[in-house]
Motif scaffolding. Structure first.
Motif, short mmCIF file in Angstrom:
data_model
loop_
_atom_site.label_atom_id
_atom_site.label_comp_id
_atom_site.label_asym_id
_atom_site.label_seq_id
_atom_site.Cartn_x
_atom_site.Cartn_y
_atom_site.Cartn_z
N LEU B 34 0.83 -1.21 0.12
CA LEU B 34 0.21 -0.08 0.01
C LEU B 34 0.68 1.20 0.03
CD1 LEU B 34 -0.95 -2.27 2.45
CD2 LEU B 34 -3.08 -0.74 2.24
N TYR B 36 0.47 5.36 1.23
CA TYR B 36 -0.29 6.17 2.04
C TYR B 36 0.34 7.50 1.81
CZ TYR B 36 -2.91 2.73 4.79
OH TYR B 36 -3.64 1.89 5.13
N LYS B 38 0.81 11.29 3.72
CA LYS B 38 0.56 12.07 5.10
C LYS B 38 1.03 13.53 4.91
CE LYS B 38 1.87 11.15 10.02
NZ LYS B 38 2.23 12.78 10.18
N ALA B 41 1.17 16.73 11.00
CA ALA B 41 0.28 16.68 11.93
C ALA B 41 -1.26 16.21 11.52
CB ALA B 41 0.03 18.11 12.20
N GLU B 42 -1.14 15.28 10.66
CA GLU B 42 -2.34 14.55 10.10
C GLU B 42 -2.07 13.34 10.30
OE1 GLU B 42 -4.72 17.93 9.69
OE2 GLU B 42 -5.39 15.91 9.49
N GLY B 43 -3.05 12.14 10.17
CA GLY B 43 -2.90 10.94 9.89
C GLY B 43 -2.50 10.60 8.56
N PRO B 44 -2.09 9.30 8.25
CA PRO B 44 -1.83 8.95 6.87
C PRO B 44 -3.33 8.67 6.21
CG PRO B 44 -0.36 7.76 8.24
CD PRO B 44 -1.35 8.45 9.26
N PHE B 46 -4.76 6.52 2.95
CA PHE B 46 -4.53 5.30 1.77
C PHE B 46 -4.62 6.14 0.38
CE2 PHE B 46 -4.54 1.66 -0.09
CZ PHE B 46 -5.65 1.44 -1.05
N PHE B 89 4.33 7.26 2.22
CA PHE B 89 4.81 6.10 3.07
C PHE B 89 4.43 4.92 2.13
CE2 PHE B 89 6.35 7.51 7.05
CZ PHE B 89 5.86 8.76 7.28
N LEU B 100 0.31 -3.77 9.33
CA LEU B 100 1.15 -3.16 8.28
C LEU B 100 2.49 -2.71 8.77
CD1 LEU B 100 -1.35 -0.65 6.58
CD2 LEU B 100 -0.50 -2.71 5.62
N PHE B 102 5.77 -0.23 7.83
CA PHE B 102 6.08 0.87 7.03
C PHE B 102 7.29 1.23 6.68
CE2 PHE B 102 1.82 3.36 6.71
CZ PHE B 102 1.11 2.25 7.71
N GLY B 103 7.54 2.01 5.53
CA GLY B 103 8.85 2.50 5.33
C GLY B 103 9.01 3.69 6.13
N LYS B 104 10.17 4.61 5.95
CA LYS B 104 10.54 5.69 6.64
C LYS B 104 9.75 7.10 5.82
CE LYS B 104 14.80 4.77 9.08
NZ LYS B 104 16.03 5.01 9.31
#
Lengths: 114, 112
Positions: B34, B36, B38, B41-44, B46, B89, B100, B102-104
């Protein structure tokens, strides 16, 4: 649009205080997760739950604890906050059925411990 | 050891051109990938996904390519728009609908 909510959005708190970060979802998802993220770094899984009364620790060791008494609610608690807990905390949920399902994230809580 | 790697911390692209974000993974048990987006100050949020049984998935301006033999996937955005500026991400999950990984992230800047 994802229906998952986190409160508070921002929190500045003194060392030693007990805090609870709230996370609620209205999608009826069985699976819920807490991730921790610092700037420039990956999201680290700290806790997850596959249903009511089910909680597991994630890959990143955390001093926080979680509970899952209701499907829609997955709060995270720090008994004694420290400056090292300063981070962004992200809650997510996903469906159980199948593998082709994305996780929906809340807006996150930016925690600063002074 | 990181299982999902995004080796480019940042990418700058001109508006209207193609943005290509890359991701490598090491775990051969990953079967679903997947992307994402971002904002600070917000969530990721999709963006797009791909199953390991496919090599391409397209959704409007976004296309994800998967090369299983190379354990590599990429996200193509064309044409890039200033509103695409965000951190992207890459994430993956193993069979069994596991959490999940995640990468950096890669910070994309689209310049008008």
């Amino acid at each position: 649009e994802a229906d998952i909510y986190q409160t508070p959005r921002y929190l500045v708190i003194g060392t030693g205080k007990k805090i609870t970060l709230e996370c609620s979802q209205t999608m009826g998802h069985d699976k819920m997760y807490w991730y921790q993220q610092d700037p420039g770094m990956e999201l680290h899984l700290i806790h997850y739950s596959y249903g009511v009364n089910s909680t597991e620790k994630g890959d990143l060791s955390s001093e926080s604890t979680v509970s899952r008494i209701r499907t829609e609610h997955f709060p995270l608690t720090l008994e004694s906050a420290r400056p090292s807990h300063t981070s962004q905390y992200l809650c997510a949920s996903s469906e159980s059925a199948g593998g082709a399902t994305e996780a929906f994230f809340g807006q996150g809580t930016r925690l600063t411990v002074v | 050891d990181q299982q999902v790697k995004q080796n480019s911390p940042s990418l700058s692209v001109q508006e209207g051109r193609i943005s290509i974000l890359n991701c490598d993974y090491t775990n051969s048990m990953f079967d679903y990938f997947l992307w994402y987006k971002k904002y600070p100050a917000e969530g990721p949020t999709f963006l797009i996904s791909i199953s390991s049984i496919k090599d391409k998935n397209e959704d409007g301006r976004f296309t994800v390519f998967l090369n299983k033999s190379a354990k590599h996937l990429s996200l193509h955005i064309v044409p890039s728009q200033p509103g695409d500026s965000a951190v992207y991400f890459c994430a993956a999950r193993s069979t069994g609908n596991t959490p999940l990984v995640f990468g950096k992230g890669t910070r994309l800047s689209v310049i008008a």
